[in-house]
Design a protein around this motif. Structure first.
Motif, PDB file in Angstrom:
ATOM      1  N   HIS A 138       8.249  -1.624   2.225  1.00 47.57           N
ATOM      2  CA  HIS A 138       6.943  -1.642   2.898  1.00 47.57           C
ATOM      3  C   HIS A 138       7.067  -1.056   4.301  1.00 47.57           C
ATOM      4  N   ILE A 139       6.540   0.142   4.455  1.00 51.50           N
ATOM      5  CA  ILE A 139       6.517   0.794   5.768  1.00 51.50           C
ATOM      6  C   ILE A 139       5.117   0.656   6.352  1.00 51.50           C
ATOM      7  N   THR A 140       5.040   0.182   7.590  1.00 50.74           N
ATOM      8  CA  THR A 140       3.760   0.054   8.281  1.00 50.74           C
ATOM      9  C   THR A 140       3.845   0.732   9.650  1.00 50.74           C
ATOM     10  N   ILE A 141       2.944   1.672   9.874  1.00 49.07           N
ATOM     11  CA  ILE A 141       2.824   2.342  11.165  1.00 49.07           C
ATOM     12  C   ILE A 141       1.521   1.886  11.803  1.00 49.07           C
ATOM     13  N   SER A 142       1.580   1.410  13.030  1.00 50.61           N
ATOM     14  CA  SER A 142       0.371   0.990  13.731  1.00 50.61           C
ATOM     15  C   SER A 142      -0.124   2.126  14.612  1.00 50.61           C
ATOM     16  N   ASN A 143      -1.316   2.597  14.307  1.00 53.61           N
ATOM     17  CA  ASN A 143      -1.958   3.641  15.116  1.00 53.61           C
ATOM     18  C   ASN A 143      -2.736   2.934  16.219  1.00 53.61           C
ATOM     19  N   THR A 156      -6.712  -1.191   7.640  1.00 54.57           N
ATOM     20  CA  THR A 156      -5.427  -0.725   7.109  1.00 54.57           C
ATOM     21  C   THR A 156      -5.697   0.397   6.127  1.00 54.57           C
ATOM     22  N   TYR A 157      -4.950   1.486   6.263  1.00 49.48           N
ATOM     23  CA  TYR A 157      -5.131   2.656   5.405  1.00 49.48           C
ATOM     24  C   TYR A 157      -3.870   2.808   4.557  1.00 49.48           C
ATOM     25  N   VAL A 158      -4.004   2.453   3.287  1.00 48.31           N
ATOM     26  CA  VAL A 158      -2.853   2.412   2.384  1.00 48.31           C
ATOM     27  C   VAL A 158      -2.734   3.734   1.634  1.00 48.31           C
ATOM     28  N   SER A 159      -1.571   4.346   1.722  1.00 43.50           N
ATOM     29  CA  SER A 159      -1.341   5.625   1.050  1.00 43.50           C
ATOM     30  C   SER A 159      -1.307   5.450  -0.460  1.00 43.50           C
ATOM     31  N   LEU A 160      -2.112   6.279  -1.138  1.00 42.95           N
ATOM     32  CA  LEU A 160      -2.037   6.380  -2.600  1.00 42.95           C
ATOM     33  C   LEU A 160      -1.612   7.797  -2.973  1.00 42.95           C
ATOM     34  N   SER A 203      -1.999   9.926  21.985  1.00 46.50           N
ATOM     35  CA  SER A 203      -1.908   9.053  20.811  1.00 46.50           C
ATOM     36  C   SER A 203      -0.700   8.134  20.940  1.00 46.50           C
ATOM     37  N   LYS A 204      -0.774   6.995  20.270  1.00 49.54           N
ATOM     38  CA  LYS A 204       0.312   6.018  20.352  1.00 49.54           C
ATOM     39  C   LYS A 204       0.507   5.332  19.008  1.00 49.54           C
ATOM     40  N   VAL A 205       1.772   5.163  18.620  1.00 47.40           N
ATOM     41  CA  VAL A 205       2.107   4.432  17.400  1.00 47.40           C
ATOM     42  C   VAL A 205       3.185   3.398  17.675  1.00 47.40           C
ATOM     43  N   VAL A 206       3.207   2.386  16.826  1.00 44.29           N
ATOM     44  CA  VAL A 206       4.287   1.398  16.809  1.00 44.29           C
ATOM     45  C   VAL A 206       4.859   1.384  15.404  1.00 44.29           C
ATOM     46  N   LEU A 207       6.187   1.424  15.292  1.00 42.32           N
ATOM     47  CA  LEU A 207       6.846   1.351  13.978  1.00 42.32           C
ATOM     48  C   LEU A 207       6.931  -0.130  13.589  1.00 42.32           C
ATOM     49  N   SER A 208       5.844  -0.652  13.097  1.00 45.98           N
ATOM     50  CA  SER A 208       5.730  -2.097  12.873  1.00 45.98           C
ATOM     51  C   SER A 208       6.659  -2.618  11.783  1.00 45.98           C
ATOM     52  N   SER A 209       6.818  -1.851  10.707  1.00 44.72           N
ATOM     53  CA  SER A 209       7.719  -2.257   9.632  1.00 44.72           C
ATOM     54  C   SER A 209       8.401  -1.026   9.045  1.00 44.72           C
ATOM     55  N   ALA A 218       6.937  10.641  -1.732  1.00 39.77           N
ATOM     56  CA  ALA A 218       6.681   9.871  -2.955  1.00 39.77           C
ATOM     57  C   ALA A 218       7.725   8.767  -3.112  1.00 39.77           C
ATOM     58  N   SER A 219       7.257   7.552  -3.394  1.00 32.50           N
ATOM     59  CA  SER A 219       8.156   6.412  -3.526  1.00 32.50           C
ATOM     60  C   SER A 219       7.404   5.245  -4.129  1.00 32.50           C
ATOM     61  N   GLU A 220       8.137   4.241  -4.608  1.00 35.98           N
ATOM     62  CA  GLU A 220       7.526   3.032  -5.147  1.00 35.98           C
ATOM     63  C   GLU A 220       7.102   2.076  -4.040  1.00 35.98           C
ATOM     64  N   ARG A 221       7.586   2.282  -2.802  1.00 37.90           N
ATOM     65  CA  ARG A 221       7.280   1.354  -1.727  1.00 37.90           C
ATOM     66  C   ARG A 221       5.844   1.524  -1.222  1.00 37.90           C
ATOM     67  N   VAL A 222       5.378   0.523  -0.511  1.00 36.56           N
ATOM     68  CA  VAL A 222       4.046   0.563   0.104  1.00 36.56           C
ATOM     69  C   VAL A 222       4.153   1.273   1.449  1.00 36.56           C
ATOM     70  N   PHE A 223       3.204   2.163   1.713  1.00 37.39           N
ATOM     71  CA  PHE A 223       3.154   2.858   3.002  1.00 37.39           C
ATOM     72  C   PHE A 223       1.729   2.746   3.519  1.00 37.39           C
ATOM     73  N   ASP A 224       1.567   2.150   4.700  1.00 39.03           N
ATOM     74  CA  ASP A 224       0.223   2.058   5.252  1.00 39.03           C
ATOM     75  C   ASP A 224       0.227   2.282   6.758  1.00 39.03           C
ATOM     76  N   VAL A 225      -0.946   2.656   7.245  1.00 39.52           N
ATOM     77  CA  VAL A 225      -1.170   2.832   8.674  1.00 39.52           C
ATOM     78  C   VAL A 225      -2.251   1.840   9.083  1.00 39.52           C
ATOM     79  N   GLN A 226      -1.955   1.047  10.100  1.00 39.24           N
ATOM     80  CA  GLN A 226      -2.918   0.073  10.596  1.00 39.24           C
ATOM     81  C   GLN A 226      -3.546   0.582  11.890  1.00 39.24           C
ATOM     82  N   ALA A 227      -4.851   0.384  12.008  1.00 40.16           N
ATOM     83  CA  ALA A 227      -5.564   0.769  13.224  1.00 40.16           C
ATOM     84  C   ALA A 227      -6.644  -0.261  13.478  1.00 40.16           C
TER      85      ALA A 227
END
Length: 245
Positions: A106-111, A135-139, A95-101, A122-131
């Protein structure tokens, strides 16, 4: 004499300007560094490598990472990346990820490939994983993204995840469900909410490992076991896992 004074004044102006711009540049860099969340590889098993702008290097526990860095696991590798906001990113083998943001809002992890499990604090910021183009946004708290040849999608283990494809909202996936954008083994379940059975979950060693790691973070292993026993009594379909928020 006047010429000498003029040269001295000119030298002072040039020197002052150089000092100002150098310090302004240093301050800008410091501000940029302060405006991102820190990350660190805290656990590795087998072959794990990382790239910080140069060549790939062998990773070890306590390897610091920054925005834009990549981490890749080999066939026998697994890794855990902790973020300073309390979140954890766990990589399955191959598996491979990039810490895009790593911006605080706004945290973005690229899968890039393989399977990635996100345990989100838990936080007010946006957290998503892009593949790919999804884009898969955490709720909520915990989910696994899949970006393999012939299989792409998400499995949600706590709360919900919003699926966005080609800039359009595709679905909201509740916990206990998977949503596959591509599944060559069974195309009939593509783009559908499908309940994950306890049997399927137990066969997935990566998910089993992640549940154990989550319990370590929560410090509630005994409570989780009790909840599972109670849920089994009230769950009308024992094949459908019941999870607690």
């Amino acid at each position: 004499m006047k010429k000498l004074i003029y040269l001295i004044v000119l030298a002072v102006i040039i020197g002052g300007g150089y000092w100002y711009f150098q310090n302004a540049k240093k301050t800008t860099v410091q501000n940029e560094q302060a405006s991102v969340i820190g990350a660190q590889i805290v656990w590795v098993e087998g072959g794990v490598e990382y790239k910080d702008g140069g060549d790939w290097k062998r990773a070890s526990a306590n390897t610091d990472l920054k925005e834009g860095d990549s981490v890749e696991t080999l066939a026998d590798g697994r890794a855990i990346i902790n973020l300073d906001d309390g979140s954890a990113i766990r990589l399955d083998n191959k598996s491979k990820v990039v810490l895009s943001s790593l911006k605080p809002d706004h945290i973005t992890i690229s899968n890039e490939s393989g399977q990635v499990y996100a345990r989100v604090a838990a936080s007010e910021r946006v957290f998503d994983v892009q593949a790919g183009n999804a884009t898969y946004v955490s709720l909520g708290t915990a989910y696994k993204t899949i970006n393999k040849e012939g299989k792409k999608g998400v499995e949600v283990y706590k709360n919900k995840v919003k699926v966005i494809k080609d800039s359009k909202e595709e679905a909201i996936v509740d916990e206990g469900n998977q949503y596959l954008l591509e599944n060559k083994v069974d195309v009939k379940i593509e783009k559908k909410l499908v309940k994950m059975t306890e049997t399927e979950i137990k066969k997935d060693s990566f998910v089993v490992w992640n549940k154990e790691e989550d319990q370590k973070l929560d410090g509630t292993q005994a409570e989780v076991k009790e909840d599972v026993e109670v849920s089994a009594e009230t769950n009308p379909d024992p094949e459908i896992p019941v999870t607690t928020s």
